[in-house]
Design an enzyme around this catalytic site. Structure first.
Site, PDB file in Angstrom:
ATOM      1  N   LEU A   1      38.593  62.012   9.836  1.00 54.56           N
ATOM      2  CA  LEU A   1      38.750  61.029   8.775  1.00 54.56           C
ATOM      3  C   LEU A   1      39.579  59.814   9.182  1.00 54.56           C
ATOM      4  CD1 LEU A   1      39.416  63.506   5.814  1.00 54.56           C
ATOM      5  CD2 LEU A   1      37.233  62.666   6.693  1.00 54.56           C
ATOM      6  N   ASP A   2      40.222  59.880  10.326  1.00 58.66           N
ATOM      7  CA  ASP A   2      41.106  58.822  10.797  1.00 58.66           C
ATOM      8  C   ASP A   2      40.347  57.931  11.779  1.00 58.66           C
ATOM      9  OD1 ASP A   2      43.067  57.248  11.922  1.00 58.66           O
ATOM     10  OD2 ASP A   2      44.395  58.902  12.467  1.00 58.66           O
ATOM     11  N   THR A   3      40.202  56.644  11.442  1.00 58.66           N
ATOM     12  CA  THR A   3      39.489  55.723  12.342  1.00 58.66           C
ATOM     13  C   THR A   3      40.432  54.887  13.207  1.00 58.66           C
ATOM     14  OG1 THR A   3      39.401  54.001  10.637  1.00 58.66           O
ATOM     15  CG2 THR A   3      37.530  55.532  10.760  1.00 58.66           C
ATOM     16  N   SER A   4      41.702  55.218  13.230  1.00 58.21           N
ATOM     17  CA  SER A   4      42.635  54.405  14.025  1.00 58.21           C
ATOM     18  C   SER A   4      42.313  54.468  15.514  1.00 58.21           C
ATOM     19  CB  SER A   4      44.081  54.853  13.782  1.00 58.21           C
ATOM     20  OG  SER A   4      44.292  56.176  14.221  1.00 58.21           O
ATOM     21  N   TRP A   5      41.535  55.471  15.940  1.00 59.26           N
ATOM     22  CA  TRP A   5      41.152  55.575  17.340  1.00 59.26           C
ATOM     23  C   TRP A   5      40.341  54.361  17.801  1.00 59.26           C
ATOM     24  CZ3 TRP A   5      35.961  55.401  18.276  1.00 59.26           C
ATOM     25  CH2 TRP A   5      35.118  55.734  17.222  1.00 59.26           C
TER      26      TRP A   5
END
Length: 410
Positions: free
Chosen positions: A333-337
């Site tokens: 759910l985390d798109t900070s990558w």
């Protein structure tokens, strides 16, 4: 183990597992590999161990390239006879159980293993060979930190009487595998370095010079590989170069082929016998598939983390390119990558973006000064580009969405 040697509970669990998987496929609910294995293990918690008994098994694990390397390894080992495999990527114990149940009795099995489940699957299957491909950041909201994952692998391999085939170019993999009793080192390459600047043993800096790397304070350094890749050929331990003709794009897949051959030779397969079988492997669950539609040649590339996107940019031709990003549960759910990905290789190409999190991608491309066009669907992306080639790079569920759209029309 043959079916007639299975304990009664395991026989019942196997039968129910195969039936459940078949019903799932008939209902159009997927290939049934997860539900079949889940039900089988509910009936007999030791079903995977029972089904693995008597088979010579190879396990393939890593952050990237597992599915492709598993398919290549199974193809190479097909020289010896039928090979059970979870070739569609269901890589947790439910998928392994279902794959072995569906295959029936085979002497050999090649199983892709999610890196978090390696210890559990090793304990259940007693593999002859384990291939360790790479370790990098993946699904930041739920995946373990890379050095922690390496430590878990190291613990899983401690005291195990299994031959390890490992990537000599990845410091995390090398550290995890170096104390194993028997190791074959493969120069698989490592384009992505951002997860291996620090020694996992002592915390000192990892220094690099070309292909070589070493810890500046300790004794961890790149081991001498016995298999390598050069100019589209795989170099075996005797120094013989074997040209590899693959339908799969990119140097990374030649490296995956080298690992597959290194594994297969541990089972007695000759490289010259395996090579023609590698060339028969094409699209892997839709990955690398090329589809013709409305005068456009569309190629699908899956990239689920920064290391994968770097490889995808190398594979993609200089043509209009559609990027699609979702952040559903299978994606993380985390798109900070996205900020770990260098999108500069796309400069000069026409770039379109779509997906549930297209705006996250838009901000990232702005930071990288990459011009782009936002489209609200895959169909609109097709209409926006002229006849010719379209490269599509997407993460997991976005990839599945696009595959479904192409299957629906075709």
């Amino acid at each position: 183990m043959t079916d007639n040697k299975l304990p009664l509970r395991a026989k019942v669990a196997t039968s129910v597992s195969k039936t459940a998987a078949a019903l799932s496929r008939a209902a159009g609910r997927g290939d049934g590999s997860v539900i079949g294995g889940w039900i089988g293990l509910k009936i007999d918690p030791d079903l995977l161990a029972h089904l693995a008994a008597g088979r010579a098994i190879a396990l393939i694990s890593g952050t990237n390239g597992k599915t492709t390397t598993t398919r290549l390894t199974a193809a190479a080992m097909g020289v010896l006879g039928d090979v059970a495999t979870n070739s569609l990527g269901a890589n947790m114990p439910t998928g392994h159980t279902s794959a072995l149940a569906k295959a029936g009795h085979t002497t050999y099995a090649v199983l892709e293993v999610d890196e978090h489940y390696l210890r559990q699957v090793v304990e259940a299957t007693n593999p002859k060979v384990i291939a360790l491909l790479n370790l990098s950041r993946d699904q930041l909201d739920r995946a373990k930190e890379v050095a922690m994952m390496a430590a878990l692998w190291r613990d899983a391999l401690r005291g195990v009487d299994t031959h390890i085939v490992a990537n000599a170019d990845d410091p995390m993999v090398t550290w995890a595998a170096r104390d194993a009793a028997s190791v074959t080192w493969v120069a698989s390459g490592q384009r992505w370095h951002d997860d291996s600047w620090v020694c996992p043993e002592c915390g000192a800096h990892i220094e690099r010079d070309g292909d070589d790397w070493w810890c500046v304070a300790g004794d961890l350094r790149r081991p001498a590989p016995t298999w390598s890749v050069a100019d589209g050929a795989v170099i075996d331990p005797a120094g013989v170069a074997h040209p590899v003709s693959l339908q799969l794009p990119g140097r990374v897949n030649v490296a995956n082929a080298a690992t597959a051959l290194a594994v297969a030779t541990q089972f007695g397969v000759r490289v010259t016998d395996a090579l023609p079988r590698l060339s028969s492997v094409a699209s892997i669950a839709g990955r690398y598939a090329t589809v013709e539609r409305d005068g456009r040649t569309i190629r699908l590339l899956l990239a689920k983390n920064p290391a994968g996107w770097l490889e995808a940019f190398d594979m993609a031709e200089d043509a209009p390119t559609l990027l699609s990003i979702n952040a559903r549960d299978p994606d993380g759910l985390d798109t900070s990558w996205l900020y770990d990905v260098d999108f500069s290789p796309l400069r000069g190409r026409r770039v379109l973006i779509t997906g549930d999190r297209a705006m996250d991608l838009a901000v990232r491309l702005e930071v990288n000064a990459i011009p782009f066009e936002h489209v609200t669907s895959f169909d609109r992306a097709l209409n926006a580009v002229p006849p010719g080639r379209l490269e599509v790079i997407s993460n997991y569920t976005a990839f599945q969405d696009i595959r479904a759209e192409l299957d629906r029309v075709n």
